[in-house]
Design a protein around this motif. Structure first.
Motif, PDB file in Angstrom:
ATOM      1  N   UNK A 189       0.810  -1.219   0.000  1.00 33.87           N
ATOM      2  CA  UNK A 189       0.000   0.000   0.000  1.00 33.87           C
ATOM      3  C   UNK A 189       0.844   1.270   0.000  1.00 33.87           C
ATOM      4  N   UNK A 190       2.145   1.148  -0.173  1.00 34.30           N
ATOM      5  CA  UNK A 190       2.994   2.333   0.011  1.00 34.30           C
ATOM      6  C   UNK A 190       2.734   3.402  -1.043  1.00 34.30           C
ATOM      7  N   UNK A 191       2.304   3.029  -2.225  1.00 35.01           N
ATOM      8  CA  UNK A 191       2.042   4.050  -3.248  1.00 35.01           C
ATOM      9  C   UNK A 191       0.761   4.826  -2.974  1.00 35.01           C
ATOM     10  N   UNK A 192      -0.048   4.386  -2.018  1.00 29.09           N
ATOM     11  CA  UNK A 192      -1.231   5.149  -1.624  1.00 29.09           C
ATOM     12  C   UNK A 192      -0.852   6.298  -0.693  1.00 29.09           C
ATOM     13  N   UNK A 193       0.375   6.274  -0.208  1.00 23.84           N
ATOM     14  CA  UNK A 193       0.907   7.305   0.670  1.00 23.84           C
ATOM     15  C   UNK A 193       1.664   8.324  -0.195  1.00 23.84           C
ATOM     16  N   UNK A 194       1.471   9.607   0.076  1.00 29.78           N
ATOM     17  CA  UNK A 194       2.109  10.648  -0.738  1.00 29.78           C
ATOM     18  C   UNK A 194       3.625  10.493  -0.753  1.00 29.78           C
ATOM     19  N   UNK A 195       4.228  10.346   0.429  1.00 23.23           N
ATOM     20  CA  UNK A 195       5.690  10.193   0.479  1.00 23.23           C
ATOM     21  C   UNK A 195       6.117   8.867  -0.140  1.00 23.23           C
ATOM     22  N   UNK A 196       5.363   7.824   0.122  1.00 26.26           N
ATOM     23  CA  UNK A 196       5.692   6.516  -0.435  1.00 26.26           C
ATOM     24  C   UNK A 196       5.670   6.523  -1.954  1.00 26.26           C
ATOM     25  N   UNK A 197       4.701   7.205  -2.535  1.00 23.48           N
ATOM     26  CA  UNK A 197       4.620   7.290  -3.999  1.00 23.48           C
ATOM     27  C   UNK A 197       5.852   8.016  -4.550  1.00 23.48           C
ATOM     28  N   UNK A 198       6.267   9.114  -3.890  1.00 25.26           N
ATOM     29  CA  UNK A 198       7.468   9.837  -4.329  1.00 25.26           C
ATOM     30  C   UNK A 198       8.700   8.933  -4.270  1.00 25.26           C
ATOM     31  N   UNK A 199       8.791   8.137  -3.207  1.00 23.13           N
ATOM     32  CA  UNK A 199       9.937   7.242  -3.050  1.00 23.13           C
ATOM     33  C   UNK A 199       9.945   6.196  -4.170  1.00 23.13           C
ATOM     34  N   UNK A 200       8.809   5.590  -4.434  1.00 25.44           N
ATOM     35  CA  UNK A 200       8.752   4.563  -5.490  1.00 25.44           C
ATOM     36  C   UNK A 200       9.115   5.166  -6.844  1.00 25.44           C
TER      37      UNK A 200
END
Length: 148
Positions: free
Chosen positions: A74-85
């Motif tokens: 679910x990390x791409x559902x997180x704003x920071x996680x999406x930036x990291x990916x």
């Protein structure tokens, strides 16, 4: 036990001292979180618990009741996680890829706590092991995600 994982509620019937990693992988079928060393050294099993990077191989499932667990699924559902990916892909960080889910989780936790990290912040937070040695690309991706 009732667990909140990736924003959803799950009922699990396991022993309270079962490592969270095995509940995620074997009970719930979330296999993105990897088993590496089993002693919290390598970081392949890193998940976020209430936003904190945590080694799920040594975290018992009864310890996460009432918390919010976030996994790589679910990390791409997180704003920071999406930036990291996105930065991970742009910098072609993965080699074999085995440690990458834990690395992405650690980077996401870092940027949530320190949006503009220094080199020292990055070195201090990105302590997961990568047997392919992609540490320079990992640092570059964290810097890029911080600028996004």
């Amino acid at each position: 036990m009732e667990l909140t994982i990736n924003g959803s509620t799950f009922q699990v019937d396991v022993e309270p001292d079962t490592p969270l990693l095995w509940v995620l992988r074997d009970t719930l079928g979330m296999t993105g979180t990897k088993y590496g060393c089993g002693v919290a050294q390598c970081g392949a099993c890193t998940v976020l618990i209430d936003g904190q990077a945590t080694r799920s191989c040594v975290t018992t499932v009864d310890g996460v009741v009432g918390t919010a667990v976030t996994t790589i699924e679910a990390i791409e559902q997180d704003t920071e996680g999406r930036k990291v990916v996105e930065a991970w892909v742009a910098n072609q960080v993965p080699q074999c890829g085995y440690c990458q889910s834990g690395q992405v989780m650690a980077a996401t936790a870092l940027l949530k706590q320190t949006p503009q990290p220094t080199e020292e912040d990055i070195a201090g937070a990105m302590v997961n092991l990568c047997r392919c040695g992609t540490y320079n690309a990992i640092s570059a991706a964290v810097r890029q995600a911080a600028q996004a």
